[in-house]
Design an enzyme around this catalytic site. Structure first.
Site, PDB file in Angstrom:
ATOM      1  N   HIS A   1       8.887   5.258 -10.639  1.00 20.10           N
ATOM      2  CA  HIS A   1       8.497   4.842 -11.988  1.00 20.10           C
ATOM      3  C   HIS A   1       9.736   4.282 -12.701  1.00 20.10           C
ATOM      4  CE1 HIS A   1       6.149   4.649 -15.613  1.00 20.10           C
ATOM      5  NE2 HIS A   1       7.209   5.107 -16.250  1.00 20.10           N
TER       6      HIS A   1
ATOM      7  N   ASP B   1       2.158  10.178 -13.536  1.00 23.55           N
ATOM      8  CA  ASP B   1       3.613  10.321 -13.724  1.00 23.55           C
ATOM      9  C   ASP B   1       4.023  11.755 -14.076  1.00 23.55           C
ATOM     10  OD1 ASP B   1       3.998   7.571 -13.201  1.00 23.55           O
ATOM     11  OD2 ASP B   1       3.630   7.073 -15.297  1.00 23.55           O
TER      12      ASP B   1
HETATM   13  C1  GAR Z   1       8.595  -1.561 -10.167  1.00 23.13           C
HETATM   14  O1  GAR Z   1       9.455  -1.697 -11.280  1.00 23.13           O
HETATM   15  C2  GAR Z   1       7.980  -0.177 -10.124  1.00 23.13           C
HETATM   16  O2  GAR Z   1       8.859   0.821 -10.520  1.00 23.13           O
HETATM   17  C3  GAR Z   1       6.871  -0.333 -11.119  1.00 23.13           C
HETATM   18  O3  GAR Z   1       6.356  -1.625 -10.908  1.00 23.13           O
HETATM   19  C4  GAR Z   1       7.372  -2.464 -10.332  1.00 23.13           C
HETATM   20  C5  GAR Z   1       6.871  -2.982  -9.017  1.00 23.13           C
HETATM   21  O4  GAR Z   1       7.763  -3.894  -8.450  1.00 23.13           O
HETATM   22  N1  GAR Z   1       5.872   0.674 -10.919  1.00 23.13           N
HETATM   23  C6  GAR Z   1       5.136   1.184 -11.895  1.00 23.13           C
HETATM   24  O5  GAR Z   1       5.210   0.816 -13.046  1.00 23.13           O
HETATM   25  C7  GAR Z   1       4.154   2.275 -11.453  1.00 23.13           C
HETATM   26  N2  GAR Z   1       3.663   2.972 -12.588  1.00 23.13           N
HETATM   27  P1  GAR Z   1       7.746  -4.233  -6.892  1.00 23.13           P
HETATM   28  O6  GAR Z   1       6.321  -4.599  -6.508  1.00 23.13           O
HETATM   29  O7  GAR Z   1       8.657  -5.415  -6.793  1.00 23.13           O
HETATM   30  O8  GAR Z   1       8.263  -3.043  -6.145  1.00 23.13           O
END
Ligand code: GAR
Length: 204
Positions: free
Chosen positions: A113, A154
């Site tokens: 997260h 979370d």
């Molecule tokens: C990342 O920043 C992850 O931490 C967040 O979405 C992005 C995905 O990027 N996740 C959340 O917000 C989950 N609640 P990615 O597809 O490039 O890994």
């Protein structure tokens, strides 16, 4: 861990997959005790699927759209069982999992997260929205958290956290990038290794 069978990991994604890439790049380095046996995407157009293909990792799409929670989770369970997955890594996975699902994977699902939980987390806080909220609040430090997944969004036990500075001229996009580079891509492979290793030791 020499001679120890690796824990089978499924990585669940919904988007770009930079965290999946960090896990792929960590194989044989930080990630020693687990092997990525499957990537599951909730969208067929997720770029993460191309990353899986490039790395030679089997991938499937289990669409979230147009399904009940139960139908969606039944699809997930089928794909995960077929691959023999023993633990799940949520890496930019944008769907909420029910108590029915999470209770079948106790301390076997980890999630990244992009904030320091308990700030800017829970329902509605995902992706860029998390960084928009952090900037709107005016915090000077944010970061990332890897935690176990339970029925509270979370809300599971924290495994690792890392703080990242917020700079005066940050936009949600610049802040997101810094949090990824300095925290997420570092923490997620480490936490995946910790969990995979604990499961491997329990098995042997
Ligand atoms: C990342 O920043 C992850 O931490 C967040 O979405 C992005 C995905 O990027 N996740 C959340 O917000 C989950 N609640 P990615 O597809 O490039 O890994």
């Amino acid at each position: 861990m020499l001679n120890m069978e690796k824990t089978k990991i499924a990585v669940l994604v919904s988007g770009g997959g930079t965290n999946l890439q960090a896990l792929i790049d960590a194989r044989g380095k930080v990630l020693q005790s687990g092997e990525i046996v499957l990537v599951v995407s909730t969208r067929s157009d997720a770029y993460a699927l191309q990353r899986a293909a490039a790395a030679g990792i089997p991938a499937v799409t289990v669409e979230r759209k147009g399904k009940t929670q139960q139908e969606f989770e039944r699809g997930l369970t089928e794909a995960l069982s077929a691959a023999g997955a023993e633990m799940l890594v949520l890496a930019g996975f944008m769907s909420i999992l029910s108590a029915d699902f999470t209770s079948r994977w106790p301390e076997r699902i980890i999630n990244i997260h992009p904030s320091l939980i308990p700030s800017f987390c829970g329902k509605g806080f995902y992706g860029l929205h998390v960084h928009e909220a952090a900037l709107a609040y005016g915090v000077k430090v944010t970061g990332a958290t890897v935690h176990y997944v339970n029925e509270v969004p979370d809300g599971g036990k924290i495994i690792l956290q890392k703080a990242v500075e917020v700079l005066p001229d940050d936009t949600p996009e610049t802040l997101q990038r810094r949090v990824m580079e300095q925290a997420e891509w570092v923490l997620l492979p480490r936490a995946a290794e910790m969990t995979a290793r604990a499961l491997a030791e329990k098995r042997n």
